[in-house]
Design an enzyme around this catalytic site. Structure first.
Site, PDB file in Angstrom:
ATOM      1  N   PRO A  74     -27.871  -4.211 -30.412  1.00 15.25           N
ATOM      2  CA  PRO A  74     -27.163  -2.960 -30.719  1.00 15.25           C
ATOM      3  C   PRO A  74     -26.736  -2.792 -32.181  1.00 15.25           C
ATOM      4  CG  PRO A  74     -25.673  -4.486 -29.669  1.00 15.25           C
ATOM      5  CD  PRO A  74     -27.034  -5.147 -29.664  1.00 15.25           C
ATOM      6  N   CYS A  75     -27.713  -2.642 -33.046  1.00 13.86           N
ATOM      7  CA  CYS A  75     -27.419  -2.495 -34.471  1.00 13.86           C
ATOM      8  C   CYS A  75     -26.642  -1.213 -34.773  1.00 13.86           C
ATOM      9  CB  CYS A  75     -28.697  -2.571 -35.291  1.00 13.86           C
ATOM     10  SG  CYS A  75     -29.979  -1.417 -34.814  1.00 13.86           S
TER      11      CYS A  75
END
Length: 173
Positions: free
Chosen positions: A134-135
């Site tokens: 989940p950048c």
């Protein structure tokens, strides 16, 4: 052996490539299924079309886009070919809870190089597993949203994903 699939979600089409070890690549939501193959690159050429292998992943994306609950931590990933710092940054990023954010500085420290905030940013820019890694939860030290999905043009999606997860609770500097 590599496997591939494309499936529709409430936000668009997602393409995925997996090996026997785990998910190797996936795309951000795209307007058309053909856009997914372009985003995934050359690995799709030799990959066997196998939508059944991705049924669980498709269900996880459906659930995520419906209620923002994070369910990807159990998805095995295959990060073969990534540089050691990239791997470390991607794994550290997976530890950021849904609905919370961390800074690039935090990510660099967690990946083992406290002074490498820019390298952490580059690792997120090269993230081949968006949403699963989940950048979108990684932000600037000043709280600003930074490039996402090939630069600033997709910041709206980053904001939307954070809102979907219940807002932004900033923790970690």
């Amino acid at each position: 052996m590599l496997y591939r699939a494309t499936f529709e979600t409430p936000l668009g089409w997602i393409g995925a490539v997996a090996s026997e070890r785990g998910l190797r690549r996936c795309t951000l939501p795209q307007r058309e299924p053909g856009d997914c193959a372009q985003e995934l690159g050359g690995e799709t050429v030799d990959a066997l079309e196998a939508p059944d292998r991705f049924a669980e992943l498709e269900a996880l994306f459906e659930s995520y886009f419906a209620d923002g609950c994070e369910a990807f931590t159990g998805v095995p990933i295959d990060v073969e070919g990534a540089a050691p710092f990239q791997r470390a940054a991607w794994l550290a990023c997976r530890s950021i809870p849904s609905g919370e954010t961390r800074t690039y500085k935090w990510l660099a420290a967690r990946a083992g190089s406290p002074g490498a905030s820019r390298a952490a940013g580059q690792a997120m820019a090269r993230n081949r597993l968006p949403i699963v890694v989940p950048c979108h939860r990684v932000i600037g030290v000043d709280g600003s949203l930074r490039g996402y999905g090939s630069g600033a043009k997709r910041l709206d999606l980053k904001r939307r994903l954070l809102e979907l997860e219940g807002g932004v609770r900033r923790l970690g500097v």
